[in-house]
Design a protein around this motif. Structure first.
Motif, PDB file in Angstrom:
ATOM      1  N   VAL A 197      -6.746  15.163   1.320  1.00  0.00           N
ATOM      2  CA  VAL A 197      -6.687  14.529   1.966  1.00  0.00           C
ATOM      3  C   VAL A 197      -6.927  12.941   2.157  1.00  0.00           C
ATOM      4  CG1 VAL A 197      -7.220  13.746   4.757  1.00  0.00           C
ATOM      5  CG2 VAL A 197      -7.454  16.567   3.529  1.00  0.00           C
ATOM      6  N   LYS A 198      -6.187  12.320   2.877  1.00  0.00           N
ATOM      7  CA  LYS A 198      -5.671  10.960   2.358  1.00  0.00           C
ATOM      8  C   LYS A 198      -6.382   9.862   3.172  1.00  0.00           C
ATOM      9  CE  LYS A 198      -2.481  11.274  -0.459  1.00  0.00           C
ATOM     10  NZ  LYS A 198      -3.008  10.962  -2.055  1.00  0.00           N
ATOM     11  N   ARG A 199      -8.037   8.937   2.911  1.00  0.00           N
ATOM     12  CA  ARG A 199      -8.229   8.686   3.814  1.00  0.00           C
ATOM     13  C   ARG A 199      -7.515   7.872   4.623  1.00  0.00           C
ATOM     14  NH1 ARG A 199     -13.514   9.420   4.434  1.00  0.00           N
ATOM     15  NH2 ARG A 199     -14.149  11.515   4.622  1.00  0.00           N
ATOM     16  N   VAL A 247      -2.457   1.472   6.633  1.00  0.00           N
ATOM     17  CA  VAL A 247      -2.481   2.496   7.704  1.00  0.00           C
ATOM     18  C   VAL A 247      -0.656   2.450   7.812  1.00  0.00           C
ATOM     19  CG1 VAL A 247      -1.963   1.456  10.063  1.00  0.00           C
ATOM     20  CG2 VAL A 247      -2.051   3.806   9.313  1.00  0.00           C
ATOM     21  N   GLU A 248      -0.056   1.080   7.836  1.00  0.00           N
ATOM     22  CA  GLU A 248       0.800   0.566   7.819  1.00  0.00           C
ATOM     23  C   GLU A 248       1.887   1.065   6.058  1.00  0.00           C
ATOM     24  OE1 GLU A 248       3.258  -0.632   9.812  1.00  0.00           O
ATOM     25  OE2 GLU A 248       1.468  -1.048  11.601  1.00  0.00           O
ATOM     26  N   THR A 249       0.953   0.981   5.052  1.00  0.00           N
ATOM     27  CA  THR A 249       1.627   1.145   3.177  1.00  0.00           C
ATOM     28  C   THR A 249       1.713   3.159   3.941  1.00  0.00           C
ATOM     29  OG1 THR A 249       0.272  -0.269   3.080  1.00  0.00           O
ATOM     30  CG2 THR A 249       0.444   1.526   1.033  1.00  0.00           C
ATOM     31  N   VAL A 253      -1.710  14.545   4.487  1.00  0.00           N
ATOM     32  CA  VAL A 253      -2.144  15.276   5.363  1.00  0.00           C
ATOM     33  C   VAL A 253      -3.277  13.646   5.322  1.00  0.00           C
ATOM     34  CG1 VAL A 253      -4.481  16.854   6.696  1.00  0.00           C
ATOM     35  CG2 VAL A 253      -1.932  17.056   5.755  1.00  0.00           C
ATOM     36  N   GLY A 254      -3.199  13.254   6.476  1.00  0.00           N
ATOM     37  CA  GLY A 254      -4.426  12.193   6.589  1.00  0.00           C
ATOM     38  C   GLY A 254      -5.733  12.274   7.407  1.00  0.00           C
ATOM     39  N   GLN A 255      -6.278  10.956   7.424  1.00  0.00           N
ATOM     40  CA  GLN A 255      -7.723  11.333   8.360  1.00  0.00           C
ATOM     41  C   GLN A 255      -8.292  10.180   9.183  1.00  0.00           C
ATOM     42  OE1 GLN A 255     -10.588  13.953   7.636  1.00  0.00           O
ATOM     43  NE2 GLN A 255     -12.389  13.097   7.639  1.00  0.00           N
ATOM     44  N   ALA A 312       0.396  14.455   8.404  1.00  0.00           N
ATOM     45  CA  ALA A 312      -0.122  14.912   9.906  1.00  0.00           C
ATOM     46  C   ALA A 312      -1.204  14.416   9.716  1.00  0.00           C
ATOM     47  CB  ALA A 312      -0.177  16.352   9.706  1.00  0.00           C
ATOM     48  N   ILE A 313      -1.549  13.846   9.999  1.00  0.00           N
ATOM     49  CA  ILE A 313      -2.720  13.316  10.641  1.00  0.00           C
ATOM     50  C   ILE A 313      -3.800  13.349  11.644  1.00  0.00           C
ATOM     51  CG2 ILE A 313      -3.902  10.523  11.381  1.00  0.00           C
ATOM     52  CD1 ILE A 313      -1.083   8.903  10.654  1.00  0.00           C
ATOM     53  N   LEU A 314      -5.217  13.734  10.840  1.00  0.00           N
ATOM     54  CA  LEU A 314      -6.424  14.242  12.168  1.00  0.00           C
ATOM     55  C   LEU A 314      -7.469  13.021  11.925  1.00  0.00           C
ATOM     56  CD1 LEU A 314      -8.164  16.661  12.979  1.00  0.00           C
ATOM     57  CD2 LEU A 314      -9.119  16.540  11.587  1.00  0.00           C
TER      58      LEU A 314
END
Length: 489
Positions: A158-160, A166-168, A205-207, A179-181
């Motif tokens: 999962v990407k922090r 965020v733009e990158t 998938v990011g968080q 997908a972002i949680l």
């Protein structure tokens, strides 16, 4: 004479042929019944030498494998807890078993270094696509102990995401789904890590933590946790409004990309083209969900055995070499340890003097938690058991309005606050509560007057005013690593 004995032997054999056949049939059935400790309907995945490599070694998911013999008493005792762990870990990791008594598996079990039964090994996939990491599991032979050990080993893809990057994240491979949680938690849950593994190579998938104000505002997030799907290209973001559990979440994300079949190697996944354009839902019209805690792992009670004959004997209590938490028997002990005006945070387990299953479970899980933090060289506030024979037990229960026979509270006399644990006494739930205290998350209540020795209202008010600043500094210095966290979205 030899002829006489030979004829006599034939006569006996002839007379008892039916008995021998019946005995042979009975032995055959008994052997068949012992062929496997786990039934076909069991939640435990049964593997052997022929498919171990495919189902375990090449899987993207972490596995725990039991090497057993059906006649082994310790294996039979482990069975209920192992099946219970398998149900809890369903979808998150694999819980498998190999029957080393089967002829086709004997050599294989030897090559795996099995020297006794049961032997449990955790198999963790390598992030670099090489051979998996295999290590022996020597922890408690309980469902909660197995679940905790396995979830700790689930890889984190999962990407922090922060306001700064965020733009990158959004501009990288714009055509691919993401997908972002959005969550209040600083750690990455086992559920989200397992979902990232399901979509490894086909969806990123990011968080995002709630403190990233710019990103939260960008997507119009009003409640936490919230899952957002970015289908790719020019398609608008879609907010997930279903139940925050693994199954519905995977189904929601599958509208943009198919999850990997299992087993699958990380390098083999190619980015799928998005499916037909899913129904779009403008993010500004998305209804915020109720702010409810999300439990990733629920340790369920084991299913009732189908018949009395199949029910194994109850497992004996595991031999513990973990020291218990300190018990304070007198008012002076607890006052000196936790209730002085300058005392820091203490966790207190209020338990009855007589034996109680709930109290034993709580104290065992607290001891395990302290032991793990000591081994990891992590700082942690002290934990104490306060039995009902301690006069302060009654005082605390009355002042804090505690009604249960077993209660768990955290008290900080210096800053005049306390927190009440409300939930089951499972290890994961307690760990989540403790982590929230360490990270200064969640609401606190002001301590009633008369609890702190020699307290003054002025000092209590001053301490309360400086609470947030001081605790934030402590949380930053003691913040756990992402992989060491509890499992909540």
């Amino acid at each position: 004479m030899n002829v006489v004995f030979f004829k006599l032997h034939l006569l006996i054999v002839s007379a008892k042929t039916m008995h021998y056949q019946q005995l042979l049939a009975a032995l055959t059935l008994a052997g068949a019944a012992q062929a496997s400790l786990y039934s076909k309907s069991s939640s435990v995945l049964q593997v052997d030498a022929s498919n171990y490599n495919k189902l375990i070694t090449k899987s993207n998911h972490t596995s725990i494998v039991e090497f057993y013999a059906p006649w082994c008493g310790h294996c039979k005792n482990l069975k209920p807890a192992y099946e219970k762990a398998a149900k809890s870990l369903e979808g998150l990791a694999k819980v498998a078993a190999v029957n080393c008594d089967a002829a086709e598996n004997k050599q294989f079990c030897g090559t795996m270094g099995v020297q006794g039964f049961p032997t449990l090994k955790i198999v963790k996939p390598s992030k670099k696509g090489k051979h998996p990491i295999v290590e022996d599991y020597n922890g408690p032979r309980t469902a909660s102990g197995i679940v905790q050990a396995v979830t700790d080993k689930i890889n984190n893809h999962v990407k922090r995401i922060t306001d700064a990057d965020v733009e990158t994240f959004l501009s990288n491979d714009k055509e691919a789904p993401k997908a972002i949680l959005f969550t209040e938690k600083s750690t990455t849950s086992a559920v989200l890590r397992s979902i990232a593994i399901d979509f490894l190579g086909v969806m990123t998938v990011g968080q995002v933590r709630n403190k990233e104000a710019k990103t939260v505002e960008m997507f119009g997030i009003k409640s936490f946790p919230t899952l957002v799907l970015l289908p790719g290209g020019e398609q608008e973001a879609i907010v997930f409004e279903g139940e925050m559990k693994r199954g519905p979440m995977v189904e929601f994300l599958s509208q943009a990309a198919e999850p990997n079949p299992d087993p699958a190697s990380p390098s083999s996944g190619k980015k799928d083209k998005p499916k037909e354009k899913p129904k779009e839902k403008p993010k500004e019209k998305a209804k915020p969900k109720a702010e409810e805690p999300v439990e990733d792992i629920i340790v369920e009670e084991p299913a009732e055995p189908e018949s009395e004959a199949e029910a194994p004997p109850p497992p004996p209590p595991p031999k513990r070499d973990i020291p218990p938490i300190t018990t304070l028997l007198t008012s002076d002990e607890i006052t000196n340890a936790c209730l002085q005006p300058k005392s820091g945070t203490c966790v207190l387990a209020l338990v009855p003097e007589e034996k109680s299953e709930a109290a034993d479970a709580l104290l065992d899980n607290l001891a395990d938690l302290v032991h793990r933090n000591v081994k990891a060289d992590r700082k942690l506030f002290p934990f104490y058991a306060i039995p009902s024979l301690n006069p302060t037990h009654t005082q605390l229960s009355k002042s804090l309005e505690l009604s249960g026979s077993v209660e768990l509270v955290a008290i900080n006399a210096k800053r005049s606050w306390w927190r009440h644990y409300q939930g089951d006494f499972s290890e994961l739930s307690i760990m989540e509560w403790v982590d929230a205290i360490r990270l200064s998350e969640g609401a606190k209540s002001k301590l009633p007057e008369g609890i702190i020795a020699g307290e003054s209202s002025t000092s209590s008010e001053e301490a309360t005013e400086t609470e947030t600043k001081t605790e934030t500094a402590e949380a930053e210095s003691e913040s756990p690593k992402p992989e060491d966290g509890h499992d909540e979205l």
